[in-house]
Write an enzyme that holds these catalytic residues in place. Structure first.
Site, PDB file in Angstrom:
ATOM      1  N   GLY A 137      57.466  41.436  28.770  1.00 24.80           N
ATOM      2  CA  GLY A 137      58.539  41.950  27.926  1.00 24.80           C
ATOM      3  C   GLY A 137      58.381  41.388  26.518  1.00 24.80           C
ATOM      4  N   LEU A 138      59.460  41.392  25.761  1.00 25.74           N
ATOM      5  CA  LEU A 138      59.351  40.908  24.388  1.00 25.74           C
ATOM      6  C   LEU A 138      58.823  39.482  24.348  1.00 25.74           C
ATOM      7  CD1 LEU A 138      62.552  42.330  22.709  1.00 25.74           C
ATOM      8  CD2 LEU A 138      60.198  43.026  22.357  1.00 25.74           C
ATOM      9  N   HIS A 140      79.020  43.809  30.075  1.00 25.03           N
ATOM     10  CA  HIS A 140      79.064  44.604  28.847  1.00 25.03           C
ATOM     11  C   HIS A 140      80.206  45.615  28.935  1.00 25.03           C
ATOM     12  CE1 HIS A 140      77.858  47.017  25.495  1.00 25.03           C
ATOM     13  NE2 HIS A 140      76.863  46.222  25.224  1.00 25.03           N
ATOM     14  N   SER A 160      75.502  51.866  23.906  1.00 15.13           N
ATOM     15  CA  SER A 160      75.320  50.767  22.958  1.00 15.13           C
ATOM     16  C   SER A 160      76.631  50.276  22.338  1.00 15.13           C
ATOM     17  CB  SER A 160      74.394  51.209  21.830  1.00 15.13           C
ATOM     18  OG  SER A 160      74.435  50.270  20.783  1.00 15.13           O
ATOM     19  N   ARG A 214      81.793  40.865  23.445  1.00 18.78           N
ATOM     20  CA  ARG A 214      81.695  41.592  24.710  1.00 18.78           C
ATOM     21  C   ARG A 214      82.598  41.032  25.805  1.00 18.78           C
ATOM     22  NH1 ARG A 214      75.114  42.471  24.548  1.00 18.78           N
ATOM     23  NH2 ARG A 214      75.215  44.057  22.924  1.00 18.78           N
ATOM     24  N   LEU A 232      67.039  40.456  21.760  1.00 16.20           N
ATOM     25  CA  LEU A 232      65.726  40.799  21.216  1.00 16.20           C
ATOM     26  C   LEU A 232      65.258  39.688  20.301  1.00 16.20           C
ATOM     27  CD1 LEU A 232      66.203  44.595  20.409  1.00 16.20           C
ATOM     28  CD2 LEU A 232      65.542  43.488  22.526  1.00 16.20           C
TER      29      LEU A 232
END
Lengths: 251, 667, 212
Positions: B42-43, B266, B284, B337, B469
Site C-alpha cells: 500500500g502507500l 466514519h 467521502s 468523525r 495517506l
C-alpha cells in the site's frame, strides 16, 4: 428473484474448464458479487467447492474483479465494475452467463480468476517517472494548466482491471498502455522520458502476446472508468515521434 | 514500561532534524549486502520498498494481491493533508501538529506527530514529481479543500480518488525499482508467520497462494506495512481481504499491540441494506463541506418515512432537526468523525432514524444547490432567477465537486441524490491502534518495523480526515529510509541470513501444522458465518459505544466463538492449491483473537476519548469524558499465547511538553 | 494498414469518378475514351502498378493482423459474444478482416470480368471521330444484365460500405490524428465516404439491370 447462473468452472491452469449451471435466489438490493457470495455459501453448506472469483474493495476502485457477465466485462451497465453492478438490473428468471476474462496473455488460474501480471510488466517497462525520493522540487514550482491536469487525471483513472483486453476482439492492451503513456506525457514532469517510455512500453506489450489495435473501441465502451480511445491515438503519435524522430531505441 | 519510545531529546521542532543529522548511517557498499523484507504494497509498503531500493538495499517485497497496485490505499477518497500553507490561511507545521494531537484526543506521541507534520510538505513535492494529477486552480497551481476538525484548507486532492493516484505514484516508483533489480517482488504471497532468530526479526514464512507452497524468506530486518484491522467488525469500509494476520502473527511472536480498541467509525457511509451485505461504502467526508445532516423532529414523520408514505423532501423545514448544527454551532456539520458518528447514533437510538431499519440519517444538499445556484446565476448576470433555475445551476456546481460520489451513491442505492437527500450511517473505517513502535517505527522485537495503518503511532484515539495517506507516505518515503539505519548499521557484519536455519524450519513447521489443524476440523459451518458472528459481537459491544457490562459479556461470547470455530469450521479444498477459503480461515482465526484483545483494551480504558466511548464516562450533555489523570498512556499489550492466560498490559506514559491537555470542544 | 487504406480510398474516388461516365446517355463514348486513356497513359500505368501493390500489401497486412490477433485471443471463445463500440459501427469494426476478404474476392471477379478481358480477352472495337477504341461499354452492358452478377456487386458494395465506414476514421486514429475539435469531422467524412462511394458504384449495375 430466482436466477439461473451458467458459470465457468476450471480447476487450475492446466485443466480444461466447462460451464456449470446453478440456481440461486437473490434480491434486488444485492450487488452481483453478493449474489455470488450467496451461491458460494450454499455450495459450502453442501460441502462443494465454491466458485473462485477475485474481488477486494467492492467499491469499483481496486480493479480486482475479472468476470464477463452476459458477454460484457463487468456486466452490461456502462461505467461500472462487477462489484458495483446491482441485482436490480436483472429480472426474476434470468439466465446469466459468467465467464473469466479471455486472452492468451491472461491465462485462467481457476474458475473466474485470471493472471494479469502482464500489466505489471508493461508498467515496469517504463510506466513511471524516474525520480528518487527526496529529489523533488517544490510542488508549486511547475504550474500545470488546469484542463491538462484534468486530462492527465482522466487517463490516470485506469484501475488496471483488464476489461479493455477482455472486451477487445483482438485482446489488445492498447487502452491500458496508452492511458499510462498519456497520463505521464500530458504532465511536464513526465515529458522528459516520454520517447524511451513509449518505445519500451509498446515493446513489452507486444512481447506479452497482446493483439494489435484495430480501433474497434470495445475497450472504451466496456471500460468501467470510461477511459477514452483518444489516449490510443496519443500513444500512436508519441510512438511515431519516438521511433522516427528520436535517437532512442527499445532498451 | 520496559520498552522505550526512544524519542530524541531537544526542542520539539528540532528533534527530527537533529536526530537525522546524528543517527548512524549505513555506507553504500554495505547497503548492497543487507536484505530487507517489506510486507504489503500500500502507500506505506510501496513507498518504503521503492525508497529503500533506491538507497541500495536488497529489498524483497510481498503482497497477497495479484499486483502491488491493488492494496486498499487505492480506495482512499478525500485527500492528503500537508502544511504547505499555499492558501495563505495561517497554516503551519505547528498547526497541523496541533490539530492532529487535538483531533486524536491527546492520546498520541507528540514527537511522532510533529515529525509527521514536518515531512508532510515533502510528500506533496514527491507525489507531484511522480506525476500524481492533483486538482489545480485555473492558474495551474495546486488546489486545496477543507476537512473535518480543522479551520484551514490544507487538503490536497485528486477528485474523489486521491488514494488511487498516490498509490499509483508509489506503485510506479516500486515498478521502477523492480526493473532496476533492487526490489524483488512477490505477488500472491501471504505472510503466514514471522521468523525470529537470536531475538531479532530475520524473515518470514510466506504461502504462495496459487500453489499453496510454503516458502522461507530471510533478511536482515522485516518491515510490516500491512494495514489496519477494521474487518474485525466484518462490515466495514475496508476491502474484503484487508486483514490483521501479518501484524497478529507478530504479536504471537512477542510484538506488542497498542491501543487496539481505538477504531474509527466514519459518519458518512451508505447504510446497511440487508443480511447478505458484504461491505459498506464510504461517502467521502468532503461531502460534509456542503451537505447538512438532519433527522425529523416528529415521530409521526419518522413513521411515515419508514412506511414509505412520504419522502425526506416532503418534511417542512421547521420539522427538521439539524442536530450537528444545533449541538456544535462552531464546527457545525464539519465536526470530527468520532463526534459526528456518535451524534448520529444518539438520534437513531432515540428512534428517529430515517430508513426502515431506523439506522440512517439524511445528508441533504438542497441548501448547497441553492447557494451555489444563486451565485452561479449572479455570475451569469441573472439576478432574479426562478427557484427551479437556481436548483438546476446549483446541481451542476455540486456535480463538478462531487460527481463521482453522487454517481457511486446512485449505483449502490438506486436513488438519485440530486433530487432526494442521501441516507447515511456511521461505519467502521480505520483503526488507530496497531503494533506498538518507537520513534524509529521499530517494534519491541529488534529488526521488526511497522509502518502506516499497521502501527499505532500518530493518530491517538481519533484520526482526522486526510491524515491516513499523509502518515502512510511519511512513514514509507521519509521516516523508515533513515530510521532503519539505526538497526542495520549494527548488522553490517552479519552475513546473509540463511533461510534454512533451525528457526526458519521450526516456524515453517508451525505454519504447516496450523494449516493442517484448520483443514482437519472439517466441521459444518463456513468461515464467512463465523466472521459475520464475530463482526456482530464486536459492533454491538465494542463499536460506537461501549460499557463494562457489555464488554464483559462480549469477551465471553468471543471466547466461545473461538472454541466453536476450532470445533466446527468447514474449509473446502486442500492446502496445496489456490484456495481462498483457506486464506480467509486464517484471517478470521486471527481476527477472533484480536477481537478479544480489543475488548480487553476497551475494558481497561475507563474513560471516553476519541473513537472510544464508554457509556459510564460521559458528561451531562452526552459528550466524551476523558480522564487525563489516569489514562494518559498508550496501552501496549503483550499476548503471545491466548491459550495461556490473559494479555499483559505495558503502559507507555504520554508526556505532553508542548501542548496543554484541554477538553476537546467543537461547540 | 492506415496508410495503404487511405491510399486505396483515394483510388476508389478516382475510379468512381471515371466509372460514373457509364451513366451518361452517349452510347458509351465518354467511358470508352476514358478507358483508353487509362490503359495507355504511362503515368497511369505506374500508378496502377502502385495500386495493385498497395491492394496486395493492404490484404497481406490484414491477414497477418488477423492471425496475430486470433493468437492473442486464445483458443477459448466467449460463450456469449457481444461487441459494443464507441463512435464506430461495431459490426464493421469487429469484422474488418471478413469484409476485407469479401472485397478481395470481389476484386478478383471484377478484374477477371473487365480488366482481364481488356488485357487479354476479345473486346469488340468502336470508332469515334476516326480513332479506334475497345468497346468495354458493351462488355459492361452484357455483364450487368445478369442478375447474379448485379446481386454480387451490390453485396460487395455493402461490404465495402461497412469496411470504409470503420476503416476511414480508424486510419486517422492509427496515425494518431485524434482531436476533440476535428475528430467528429473526420468521422463525418468517413460516414459520407462510406455511403457515397459504395452507392456510387452500386448504382451502375442497378441502372444497367433495371433501366437499360
Amino acid at each position: 428473484m430466482k436466477l439461473k447462473l451458467k458459470i465457468w468452472r476450471q480447476k487450475n491452469q492446466a485443466s480444461k474448464g466447462t460451464f456449470e449451471t446453478y440456481d440461486v435466489v437473490a434480491n434486488e438490493h444485492m450487488s452481483f458479487l453478493e449474489m455470488l457470495d450467496v451461491l458460494n455459501e450454499d455450495l459450502i453448506s453442501q460441502k462443494k467447492e465454491p466458485v473462485v472469483f477475485e474481488h477486494d474493495c467492492r467499491e469499483g476502485i481496486c480493479g480486482t474483479c475479472s468476470m464477463v457477465i452476459n458477454g460484457h466485462p463487468h456486466g452490461p451497465n456502462g461505467g461500472t465494475t462487477a462489484c458495483q453492478l446491482h441485482m436490480r438490473f436483472f429480472k426474476d428468471g434470468d439466465i446469466i452467463t459468467v465467464e473469466p476474462f479471455r486472452a492468451s496473455a491472461f491465462p485462467v488460474y481457476k474458475d473466474l480468476a485470471v493472471d494479469r501480471s502482464a500489466f505489471d510488466r508493461i508498467i515496469q517497462a517504463g510506466g513511471y517517472i524516474s525520480v528518487n525520493t527526496g529529489q523533488a522540487v517544490d510542488a508549486n514550482s511547475v504550474p500545470v494548466e488546469q484542463n491538462v491536469a484534468e486530462a492527465a487525471f482522466d487517463a490516470a483513472a485506469c484501475i488496471g482491471c483488464g476489461a479493455c483486453v477482455a472486451a477487445c476482439p483482438n485482446s489488445s492492451a492498447m487502452l491500458f498502455t496508452s492511458a499510462k503513456v498519456a497520463h505521464l506525457s500530458l504532465l511536464p514532469q513526465g515529458q522528459v522520458e516520454e520517447n524511451q517510455r513509449v518505445l519500451n512500453m509498446v515493446n513489452q506489450m507486444d512481447a506479452e502476446g497482446f493483439g494489435r489495435c484495430s480501433n474497434v473501441t470495445a475497450c472504451e465502451a466496456e471500460c468501467p472508468k470510461e477511459i477514452s480511445v483518444a489516449n490510443i491515438a496519443m500513444l500512436n503519435r508519441k510512438y511515431f515521434k519516438a521511433s522516427l524522430a528520436s535517437e532512442k531505441k527499445v532498451q | 514500561m520496559k520498552y522505550d519510545g526512544k524519542v530524541p531529546s531537544g526542542p520539539l521542532a528540532e528533534k527530527w532534524k537533529n536526530y537525522r543529522g546524528t543517527m548512524p548511517l549505513v555506507a553504500p557498499n554495505n547497503k548492497r549486502r543487507l536484505d530487507i523484507i517489506v510486507v504489503g504494497t500500500g502507500l506505506a509498503g510501496a513507498s518504503a520498498a521503492s525508497t529503500l531500493g533506491e538507497l541500495g538495499y536488497n529489498v524483497k517485497c510481498f503482497t497477497f494481491h495479484d499486483s502491488p497496485r491493488r492494496a486498499h490505499s487505492i480506495a482512499a477518497q478525500g485527500g492528503i493533508n500537508a502544511a504547505k500553507n499555499y492558501q495563505n490561511d495561517g497554516d503551519s507545521v505547528y498547526r497541523l501538529f496541533y490539530d492532529t494531537i487535538k483531533g486524536g484526543d491527546y492520546r498520541s506521541r507528540e514527537a511522532n506527530v510533529y515529525r509527521l507534520a514536518e515531512v508532510s510538505t515533502s510528500i506533496i513535492d514527491q507525489a507531484v514529481a511522480q506525476g500524481v494529477p492533483f486538482a489545480r486552480e485555473y492558474g495551474g497551481l495546486l488546489a486545496n479543500r477543507s476537512f473535518g476538525g480543522v479551520q484551514v484548507s490544507r487538503t490536497f486532492y485528486a477528485r474523489g480518488q486521491t488514494g488511487q493516484q498516490l498509490l499509483l505514484g508509489a506503485y510506479a516508483s516500486l515498478s521502477r525499482q523492480i526493473t532496476l533489480g533492487s526490489v524483488q517482488m512477490h505477488n500472491r504471497h501471504e505472510m503466514m508467520d514471522l521468523v525470529i532468530e537470536d531475538g531479532k526479526a530475520r524473515g518470514i514464512i510466506a504461502r504462495n497462494l496459487l500453489t499453496g507452497e510454503l516458502e522461507r524468506h530471510a533478511a536482515h530486518c522485516v518491515i510490516l506495512a500491512t494495514g489496519g484491522y477494521g474487518n474485525v467488525f466484518y462490515l466495514s469500509t475496508n476491502a474484503m481481504m484487508s486483514n490483521t494476520s501479518a501484524a497478529w502473527r507478530a504479536v504471537r511472536r512477542g510484538a506488542l499491540m497498542a491501543n487496539p480498541c481505538f477504531t474509527q467509525i466514519h459518519p458518512t457511509c451508505i447504510p446497511v441494506s440487508g443480511d447478505y451485505q458484504s461491505k459498506l461504502t464510504l461517502m467521502s467526508e468532503s461531502l460534509r463541506n456542503d451537505g447538512r445532516v438532519w433527522v425529523p423532529k416528529k415521530m409521526e414523520d419518522v413513521e411515515a418515512l419508514r412506511a414509505g408514505k412520504i419522502k425526506g423532501v416532503d418534511i417542512a423545514e421547521e420539522d427538521r432537526d439539524y442536530y450537528l448544527e444545533r449541538r456544535y454551532p462552531a464546527f457545525g456539520n464539519l465536526v470530527p468523525r468520532d463526534v459526528a458518528s456518535r451524534a448520529a447514533k444518539q438520534v437513531c437510538d432515540e428512534g428517529r432514524g430515517v430508513n426502515v431499519a431506523g439506522l440512517a440519517v439524511f445528508l441533504d444538499f438542497e441548501d448547497a444547490f441553492e447557494r451555489y445556484g444563486k451565485s452561479e446565476a449572479n455570475a451569469h448576470g441573472d439576478h432574479n432567477p426562478s427557484r427551479e433555475k437556481v436548483l438546476e445551476l446549483g446541481r451542476k456546481v455540486v456535480e463538478k465537486k462531487y460527481g463521482n460520489l453522487f454517481e457511486m451513491y446512485e449505483k449502490i442505492t438506486g436513488q438519485n441524490p440530486y433530487f432526494t437527500p442521501m441516507m447515511i450511517y456511521p461505519a467502521v473505517h480505520y483503526t488507530m491502534g496497531g503494533l506498538w513502535v518507537d520513534y524509529n517505527l521499530e517494534t519491541n522485537i529488534p529488526g521488526l518495523f511497522s509502518l502506516g495503518e499497521s502501527n499505532f503511532s500518530d493518530h491517538g484515539a481519533n484520526r482526522l480526515g486526510a491524515s491516513a495517506l499523509m502518515q502512510g507516505l511519511a512513514d514509507g518515503y521519509f521516516v523508515i529510509p533513515y530510521t532503519v539505519g539505526t538497526f542495520l548499521s549494527k548488522e553490517i557484519r552479519t552475513p546473509k541470513i540463511d533461510p534454512n536455519g533451525a528457526a526458519f524450519k521450526a516456524t515453517e513447521k508451525a505454519v504447516a501444522d496450523r494449516i493442517g489443524q484448520l483443514l482437519g476440523v472439517n466441521g459444518t459451518q463456513s468461515v464467512e458465518s463465523f466472521h459475520r458472528r464475530l463482526g456482530k459481537i464486536m459492533w454491538d459491544y465494542c463499536g460506537m459505544s461501549r460499557s463494562a457490562e457489555g464488554l464483559n459479556k462480549a469477551r465471553k461470547m468471543v471466547q466461545d466463538l473461538r472454541a466453536e470455530f476450532y470445533k466446527d469450521v468447514f474449509i473446502p479444498g486442500s492446502a496445496d492449491e489456490y484456495n481462498p477459503e483457506l486464506e480467509k480461515a486464517h484471517r478470521v482465526a486471527d481476527f477472533i483473537e484480536l477481537g478479544e484483545l480489543m475488548i480487553v483494551d476497551a475494558l481497561d480504558r475507563n474513560e471516553s476519548c476519541g473513537g472510544h466511548f464508554r457509556e459510564e464516562y460521559q458528561t451531562e450533555d452526552g459528550e466524551a469524558l476523558r480522564r487525563d489523570d489516569e489514562y494518559t498512556y498508550v496501552s501496549a499489550w503483550e499476548w503471545p499465547n491466548p491459550d495461556a492466560g490473559d494479555p499483559t498490559l505495558h503502559k507507555e506514559e504520554l508526556v505532553f511538553e508542548n501542548v496543554e491537555l484541554k477538553t476537546r470542544s467543537y461547540k | 494498414m492506415s496508410l495503404t487504406g487511405l491510399f486505396l480510398v483515394l483510388f476508389l474516388v478516382v475510379h468512381l469518378a471515371g466509372n460514373l461516365q457509364l451513366l451518361l446517355d452517349d452510347g458509351g463514348e465518354a467511358f470508352n475514351v476514358y478507358t483508353k486513356k487509362m490503359t495507355t497513359s504511362p503515368i497511369i500505368k505506374v500508378i496502377s502498378y502502385g495500386n495493385y501493390f498497395f491492394i496486395l500489401l493492404h490484404a497481406f497486412q490484414g491477414i497477418l493482423l488477423y492471425f496475430k490477433n486470433r493468437k492473442a485471443r486464445g483458443s477459448e471463445a466467449y460463450a456469449v459474444k457481444v461487441t459494443k463500440a464507441v463512435n464506430t459501427n461495431s459490426f464493421a469494426a469487429s469484422n474488418m478482416a471478413w469484409l476485407g476478404l469479401l472485397i478481395l474476392v470481389f476484386l478478383g471477379i471484377h478484374m477477371g470480368d473487365f480488366w482481364y478481358q481488356m488485357k487479354w480477352g476479345e473486346v469488340p472495337t468502336v470508332v469515334y471521330h476516326g480513332d479506334t477504341y475497345e468497346n468495354l461499354y458493351l462488355k459492361v452492358e452484357a455483364s450487368f444484365s445478369n442478375i447474379w452478377i448485379v446481386l454480387f456487386y451490390c453485396l460487395s458494395m455493402l461490404g465495402l460500405a461497412f469496411h470504409l465506414t470503420h476503416g476511414f476514421q480508424s486510419a486517422f486514429q492509427s496515425l494518431g490524428l485524434n482531436h476533440p475539435k476535428y475528430s467528429p469531422f473526420i468521422r463525418g467524412v468517413g460516414k459520407v465516404i462510406g455511403v457515397i462511394i459504395p452507392i456510387g458504384f452500386a448504382i451502375i449495375p442497378l441502372y444497367y439491370f433495371f433501366l437499360k
